[in-house]
Design a protein around this motif. Structure first.
Motif, mmCIF file in Angstrom:
data_model
loop_
_atom_site.group_PDB
_atom_site.id
_atom_site.type_symbol
_atom_site.label_atom_id
_atom_site.label_comp_id
_atom_site.label_asym_id
_atom_site.label_seq_id
_atom_site.Cartn_x
_atom_site.Cartn_y
_atom_site.Cartn_z
ATOM 1 N N ASP A 301 0.862 -1.194 0.000
ATOM 2 C CA ASP A 301 0.000 0.000 0.000
ATOM 3 C C ASP A 301 0.894 1.239 0.000
ATOM 4 O O ASP A 301 1.215 1.808 1.048
ATOM 5 N N LEU A 302 1.288 1.678 -1.196
ATOM 6 C CA LEU A 302 2.287 2.743 -1.320
ATOM 7 C C LEU A 302 1.782 4.074 -0.800
ATOM 8 O O LEU A 302 2.543 4.856 -0.219
ATOM 9 N N ASP A 303 0.493 4.387 -1.010
ATOM 10 C CA ASP A 303 -0.033 5.687 -0.573
ATOM 11 C C ASP A 303 -0.682 5.628 0.804
ATOM 12 O O ASP A 303 -1.291 6.613 1.256
ATOM 13 N N SER A 304 -0.591 4.489 1.473
ATOM 14 C CA SER A 304 -1.135 4.318 2.830
ATOM 15 C C SER A 304 -2.616 4.675 2.896
ATOM 16 O O SER A 304 -3.109 5.248 3.878
ATOM 17 N N SER A 305 -3.356 4.314 1.865
ATOM 18 C CA SER A 305 -4.782 4.615 1.826
ATOM 19 C C SER A 305 -5.633 3.507 2.428
ATOM 20 O O SER A 305 -6.846 3.669 2.593
ATOM 21 N N GLY A 306 -5.028 2.383 2.724
ATOM 22 C CA GLY A 306 -5.781 1.247 3.239
ATOM 23 C C GLY A 306 -6.324 0.353 2.149
ATOM 24 O O GLY A 306 -7.012 -0.630 2.456
ATOM 25 N N GLU A 311 -2.400 -0.718 -10.099
ATOM 26 C CA GLU A 311 -1.099 -0.103 -10.374
ATOM 27 C C GLU A 311 -0.139 -0.337 -9.225
ATOM 28 O O GLU A 311 1.042 -0.678 -9.435
ATOM 29 N N GLU A 312 -0.596 -0.166 -7.971
ATOM 30 C CA GLU A 312 0.261 -0.409 -6.810
ATOM 31 C C GLU A 312 0.661 -1.888 -6.747
ATOM 32 O O GLU A 312 1.793 -2.222 -6.378
ATOM 33 N N PHE A 313 -0.266 -2.751 -7.118
ATOM 34 C CA PHE A 313 0.007 -4.175 -7.088
ATOM 35 C C PHE A 313 1.094 -4.543 -8.097
ATOM 36 O O PHE A 313 2.008 -5.317 -7.789
ATOM 37 N N LYS A 314 1.010 -3.950 -9.296
ATOM 38 C CA LYS A 314 2.020 -4.238 -10.317
ATOM 39 C C LYS A 314 3.383 -3.693 -9.916
ATOM 40 O O LYS A 314 4.419 -4.328 -10.143
ATOM 41 N N LEU A 322 9.574 -8.820 -2.417
ATOM 42 C CA LEU A 322 8.173 -9.102 -2.122
ATOM 43 C C LEU A 322 7.705 -10.376 -2.809
ATOM 44 O O LEU A 322 6.916 -11.143 -2.244
ATOM 45 N N VAL A 323 8.207 -10.619 -4.019
ATOM 46 C CA VAL A 323 7.855 -11.859 -4.723
ATOM 47 C C VAL A 323 8.370 -13.061 -3.944
ATOM 48 O O VAL A 323 7.674 -14.082 -3.801
ATOM 49 N N PHE A 340 -4.770 -10.372 -9.029
ATOM 50 C CA PHE A 340 -5.461 -9.193 -8.492
ATOM 51 C C PHE A 340 -6.977 -9.386 -8.548
ATOM 52 O O PHE A 340 -7.686 -9.043 -7.589
ATOM 53 N N CYS A 341 -7.481 -9.932 -9.642
ATOM 54 C CA CYS A 341 -8.925 -10.164 -9.779
ATOM 55 C C CYS A 341 -9.415 -11.203 -8.762
ATOM 56 O O CYS A 341 -10.520 -11.075 -8.218
ATOM 57 N N LEU A 342 -8.595 -12.207 -8.496
ATOM 58 C CA LEU A 342 -8.985 -13.210 -7.514
ATOM 59 C C LEU A 342 -9.037 -12.633 -6.103
ATOM 60 O O LEU A 342 -9.881 -13.023 -5.284
ATOM 61 N N LEU A 343 -8.139 -11.702 -5.816
ATOM 62 C CA LEU A 343 -8.128 -11.075 -4.497
ATOM 63 C C LEU A 343 -9.218 -10.022 -4.366
ATOM 64 O O LEU A 343 -9.745 -9.803 -3.272
ATOM 65 N N ASP A 344 -9.548 -9.354 -5.460
ATOM 66 C CA ASP A 344 -10.582 -8.307 -5.447
ATOM 67 C C ASP A 344 -11.952 -8.970 -5.542
ATOM 68 O O ASP A 344 -12.553 -9.088 -6.610
#
Length: 415
Positions: A301-306, A311-314, A322-323, A340-344
């Protein structure tokens, strides 16, 4: 909270009795009672008299333990005395302990003089049994993982200890007979010469079977140096010293190592079979995994938005560290967008911490039998419903074909 507590249909009293707060309070009560017993014994040993207000304190502990037992009986009902239950043995133990407490109170209050009844042998035995209350804390150690495992392993090793004692007694008995018989023959052949200093020491240590067994035990457990005993056996024939050396080699190099291996293996096996330990291991592993996923989410979470965007994931996946961390946690990343789609789960284009935790825990590791069975069931359900839909479409198409066409309705009748 992220991981919400699931609702339960258990009665309120049962939930209270099985709660962590209740059991922690009971741990404190058992420790306080154990400390009280120790202080009372110390006071009686130093002053030779009963501790002031002892009966009042004892009454308080008796009422508390009796109330706790009745609460569990009311909560568990028939299951409290169900022999196949996991806590059956402890329930019986608690009942016996509380019964001894009530018996002590009854014996004290039946007599008019407390100091006089304290000399009764029955009451002395009952008061000695009070120390067994401290063992109640063992069943309450499910929240102290390492300590509970140690105590549980020692308790389950009683069977191995019994067989070990049988082997040791047999070993002591056989070699004790050899050495005692050799000493007896030596004294019989020497007659009056058996009163010499070396012979007296030999007779004192190996002149009877019980003393020979005790010397063999001390030689094995370093209570006395086996070299000194070998010197004491020097007046005997060399064959007896040879037998003694065979005993030392067998006892120290073979017996001790074999017994240690048996105890270690028994401890490992008991820890694997122990239900409470398995539960604690699973909970502990789950807590560590959730904490690691929290750390990973905060780094992504680069912008600390929660929330984590695609884009942040990529960007985060480009970090090899991290990998590798994903790989250690049991998650393999092959297609970023699919992952990402599976997590979202709600398909909002962002992943919050709850979605991230639940998704990663489901995707962790390889597919299990339950996952495959669920997938097979869902596939069969889809196929079955598609067949129903196909049948409905066929029926609908036949009805549509049976209807007269619009051209036929508008065509005028021919003359």
């Amino acid at each position: 909270p992220i991981l919400k507590t699931m609702t339960t249909d258990e009665p309120l009293l049962q939930q209270v009795v099985r709660s962590k707060t209740y059991e922690m309070g009971l741990v404190v009560l058992v420790f306080l009672n154990s400390a009280f017993i120790g202080y009372e014994v110390q006071y009686h040993a130093l002053h030779g008299d009963i501790m002031p207000q002892r009966e009042e304190y004892e009454m308080v502990f008796t009422v508390l333990f009796t109330t706790e037992l009745l609460l569990r009986v009311c909560a568990e009902r028939k299951a409290f005395f169900f022999w196949a239950g996991s806590d059956f043995g402890w329930n019986i133990f608690d009942t016996v302990v509380v019964s001894f407490m009530l018996l002590e109170i009854l014996l004290v209050h039946v007599a008019a003089d407390v100091s006089a009844i304290s000399h009764f042998s029955v009451l002395r035995v009952v008061r000695i049994m009070r120390v067994t209350r401290a063992f109640r804390v063992i069943r309450l150690l499910r929240f102290f993982r390492e300590l509970r495992l140690m105590i549980s392993s020692m308790m389950t090793s009683v069977k191995s200890l019994t067989w070990t004692m049988l082997v040791l007694v047999t070993q002591f008995y056989i070699f004790g007979i050899m050495l005692t018989q050799g000493t007896a023959y030596y004294c019989f052949d020497r007659g009056d010469d058996c009163e010499a200093p070396e012979a007296r020491q030999l007779k004192a240590l190996f002149g009877s079977l019980d003393s020979s067994i005790m010397m063999l035990l001390q030689a094995m457990s370093n209570g006395i140096s086996w070299g000194e005993l070998l010197k004491i056996l020097s007046p005997l024939h060399i064959s007896y010293r040879f037998f003694f050396l065979v005993y030392i080699i067998f006892a120290i190099f073979a017996m001790v190592n074999v017994v240690t291996g048996v105890f270690v293996d028994g401890t490992v096996q008991s820890s694997k079979r122990d239900r409470a330990n398995l539960i604690q291991e699973e909970l502990h592993s789950k807590e560590e995994y959730i904490a690691a996923m929290h750390t990973l989410f905060n780094e992504m979470d680069l912008d600390s938005s929660g929330n984590i965007t695609l884009e942040e994931f990529k960007i985060a996946i480009k970090d090899e560290r991290l990998v590798a961390y994903f790989h250690v946690l049991g998650l393999e990343i092959e297609d970023v967008e699919i992952l990402f789609c599976l997590l979202d789960r709600d398909q909002t284009g962002e992943i919050d911490i709850e979605e991230f935790l639940i998704g990663c825990m489901k995707l962790k590791g390889e597919a299990k039998s339950l996952d495959l069975a669920k997938l097979s069931y869902e596939s069969e359900w889809i196929i079955h419903n598609l067949e129903d839909v196909r049948a409905d479409l066929v029926r609908l198409a036949s009805k549509v074909h049976a209807l007269p066409s619009s051209g036929d309705q508008q065509r005028p009748p021919q003359s």
